[in-house]
Motif scaffolding. Structure first.
Motif, mmCIF file in Angstrom:
data_model
loop_
_atom_site.group_PDB
_atom_site.id
_atom_site.type_symbol
_atom_site.label_atom_id
_atom_site.label_comp_id
_atom_site.label_asym_id
_atom_site.label_seq_id
_atom_site.Cartn_x
_atom_site.Cartn_y
_atom_site.Cartn_z
ATOM 1 N N SER A 271 15.850 -39.216 12.580
ATOM 2 C CA SER A 271 16.385 -38.394 13.663
ATOM 3 C C SER A 271 15.249 -37.990 14.593
ATOM 4 O O SER A 271 14.069 -38.040 14.209
ATOM 5 C CB SER A 271 17.050 -37.147 13.088
ATOM 6 O OG SER A 271 16.089 -36.343 12.436
ATOM 7 N N PRO A 272 15.560 -37.587 15.835
ATOM 8 C CA PRO A 272 14.500 -37.113 16.752
ATOM 9 C C PRO A 272 13.693 -35.970 16.152
ATOM 10 O O PRO A 272 12.479 -35.885 16.351
ATOM 11 C CB PRO A 272 15.267 -36.686 17.995
ATOM 12 C CG PRO A 272 16.529 -37.487 17.959
ATOM 13 C CD PRO A 272 16.870 -37.636 16.518
ATOM 14 N N LEU A 277 8.676 -33.923 13.864
ATOM 15 C CA LEU A 277 8.021 -33.224 12.757
ATOM 16 C C LEU A 277 6.927 -34.087 12.140
ATOM 17 O O LEU A 277 5.834 -33.587 11.817
ATOM 18 C CB LEU A 277 9.056 -32.836 11.694
ATOM 19 C CG LEU A 277 8.504 -32.188 10.418
ATOM 20 C CD1 LEU A 277 7.789 -30.874 10.752
ATOM 21 C CD2 LEU A 277 9.631 -31.930 9.409
ATOM 22 N N ALA A 278 7.193 -35.386 11.961
ATOM 23 C CA ALA A 278 6.189 -36.276 11.385
ATOM 24 C C ALA A 278 4.953 -36.350 12.271
ATOM 25 O O ALA A 278 3.815 -36.348 11.781
ATOM 26 C CB ALA A 278 6.791 -37.662 11.176
ATOM 27 N N ALA A 308 9.953 -42.257 11.006
ATOM 28 C CA ALA A 308 9.136 -41.061 10.787
ATOM 29 C C ALA A 308 8.235 -41.210 9.569
ATOM 30 O O ALA A 308 7.100 -40.709 9.557
ATOM 31 C CB ALA A 308 10.031 -39.846 10.630
ATOM 32 N N ALA A 309 8.703 -41.888 8.520
ATOM 33 C CA ALA A 309 7.905 -42.047 7.302
ATOM 34 C C ALA A 309 6.616 -42.811 7.582
ATOM 35 O O ALA A 309 5.580 -42.577 6.953
ATOM 36 C CB ALA A 309 8.724 -42.750 6.236
ATOM 37 N N GLU A 310 6.667 -43.737 8.538
ATOM 38 C CA GLU A 310 5.471 -44.512 8.870
ATOM 39 C C GLU A 310 4.425 -43.675 9.582
ATOM 40 O O GLU A 310 3.238 -44.063 9.638
ATOM 41 C CB GLU A 310 5.866 -45.718 9.730
ATOM 42 C CG GLU A 310 6.745 -46.728 8.998
ATOM 43 C CD GLU A 310 7.180 -47.876 9.900
ATOM 44 O OE1 GLU A 310 6.875 -47.797 11.127
ATOM 45 O OE2 GLU A 310 7.819 -48.818 9.406
ATOM 46 N N SER A 370 17.216 -28.387 21.016
ATOM 47 C CA SER A 370 17.792 -29.743 21.118
ATOM 48 C C SER A 370 17.408 -30.627 19.940
ATOM 49 O O SER A 370 17.953 -31.718 19.776
ATOM 50 C CB SER A 370 17.334 -30.401 22.415
ATOM 51 O OG SER A 370 15.915 -30.461 22.464
ATOM 52 N N ASN A 371 16.459 -30.159 19.151
ATOM 53 C CA ASN A 371 15.985 -30.976 18.041
ATOM 54 C C ASN A 371 16.155 -30.247 16.701
ATOM 55 O O ASN A 371 15.268 -30.216 15.864
ATOM 56 C CB ASN A 371 14.500 -31.333 18.223
ATOM 57 C CG ASN A 371 14.289 -32.286 19.375
ATOM 58 O OD1 ASN A 371 15.158 -33.105 19.676
ATOM 59 N ND2 ASN A 371 13.143 -32.165 20.053
#
Length: 374
Positions: A271-272, A277-278, A308-310, A370-371
């Motif tokens: 998600s955005p 966060l990442a 995001a995990a990357e 928005s996030n």
């Protein structure tokens, strides 16, 4: 007394002179008058000893053993009632936990979420292959049965009350020592875990111990102190032996494992909010330590999603696989990890997989409207 004087007085003291002497009294009459006069003299004689009223009072004597036993019995009734009541509560609690353990069911934990189930399913919930709740159920049941029987003054198998009190003290001593040992395990091996059932069982065990101990005087406590220390030593030695055997068995099973390094594909989309966060975690230097075979580490990555995990600063502690003698890389060893995954954010250590909102809060990430995390 007048008759007695008439016998001893001469005839001329008489108020009236008779020409013919009166007939002498008979022997029976003389003896009767003599007894009356002698008894009167005895009553009037001063006494050097205690008075008759003092002599009539029974002397104070020490209570006989039978009286002492009866007083002890009456004072012990409340103790037996308490043992029956608290033992019954402990029996119901451990019976419920025994059912959960034998059926592999989840425990309802009113405080601490699923921590009660984690403790119940751990290796420390078994002693020599026997479920720990089952041992507790037998112990509480024995104390409750003895208290219930002896509160009604029923002593089976010819057991005297003094021996019954000693038997109860031995049971409650072993239970209190075991509870203290398990509280130590809970605070060291399950740090940060709250187990309501464990705390309740410890409270009941210590209460039963002090209730049975209060019936013993100081001299009796000193007399049986050696026996109590012996019981405590046997309990601690047995528990240490059981857990040491369990650890050796688990170490031997781990020694047979030979895992080659592999990767697991992340399938969920990001998600955005997760991507933002990442990036924020990466910029602040936050690190996630994990192992390729750790299922919780894979779940944490799935929360972020593939993209995001990357972006995460992920540190693999076993990049060359896992086998006998394999050690973590220096970065993981220096972090002094206790499990996987482990987050280190701004010097704060978080163990286990975390919600994205919690990671944002700890790292100081400002969540825009928005996030918002889904």
């Amino acid at each position: 007394m007048a008759s007695f004087l008439n016998i001893t007085s001469p005839p001329f003291f008489s108020s009236r002179t008779s020409l013919s002497p009166s007939p002498p009294p008979t022997l029976t009459a003389q003896l009767t008058q003599f007894k009356k006069g002698w008894c009167w003299k005895l009553k009037c004689m001063p006494s050097s000893g205690p008075s008759q009223e003092t002599d009539s009072e029974p002397p104070e004597t020490a209570p006989s053993p039978s009286n002492s036993a009866s007083l002890l019995s009456s004072s012990s009734v409340s103790t037996y009632n308490w043992c029956a009541g608290l033992g019954g509560v402990g029996f119901l609690e451990t019976a419920y936990l025994t059912f959960l353990k034998l059926t592999n069911s989840d425990a309802f934990c009113p405080i601490g979420g699923g921590n009660c189930g984690d403790v119940l399913s751990s290796d420390y919930a078994v002693v020599f292959g026997v479920p720990l709740p089952l041992i507790g159920m037998i112990s509480y049941g024995l104390v409750a049965a003895l208290g219930l029987q002896w509160s009604g003054k029923k002593f089976p198998f010819g057991i005297e009350e003094s021996n019954g009190r000693l038997l109860l003290l031995g049971c409650t001593t072993s239970m209190a020592v075991a509870s203290g040992y398990f509280l130590y395990i809970l605070s060291t091996k399950f740090s940060g875990t709250s187990c309501t059932y464990c705390l309740l069982s410890a409270f009941l065990s210590f209460s039963l111990f002090f209730i049975t101990l209060k019936d013993f005087g100081l001299e009796e406590i000193q007399k049986f102190l050696g026996l109590q220390l012996c019981i405590a030593s046997v309990v601690i030695f047995s528990l240490n032996t059981s857990y040491a055997t369990l650890q050796r068995a688990s170490s031997s099973s781990v020694a047979d494992i030979n895992l080659e390094y592999f990767t697991t594909e992340i399938t969920t989309p990001s998600s955005p909010f997760a991507i933002s966060l990442a990036r924020h975690l990466q910029s602040t230097g936050a690190k996630m330590y994990g192992a390729f075979w750790c299922s919780h580490c894979q779940e944490q990555k799935q929360m972020f999603g593939k993209e995001a995990a990357e972006l995460l600063n992920y540190v693999e502690c076993f990049p060359n696989g896992f086998r006998k003698g394999t050690k973590m890389i220096k970065a993981c060893a220096d972090a002094k990890l206790e499990g996987f995954p482990t987050w280190v954010i701004n010097g704060q250590v978080l163990s286990g997989d975390q919600e994205l909102s919690e990671l944002a809060k700890v790292s100081g990430f400002k969540i825009e409207e928005s996030n918002q995390p889904s």
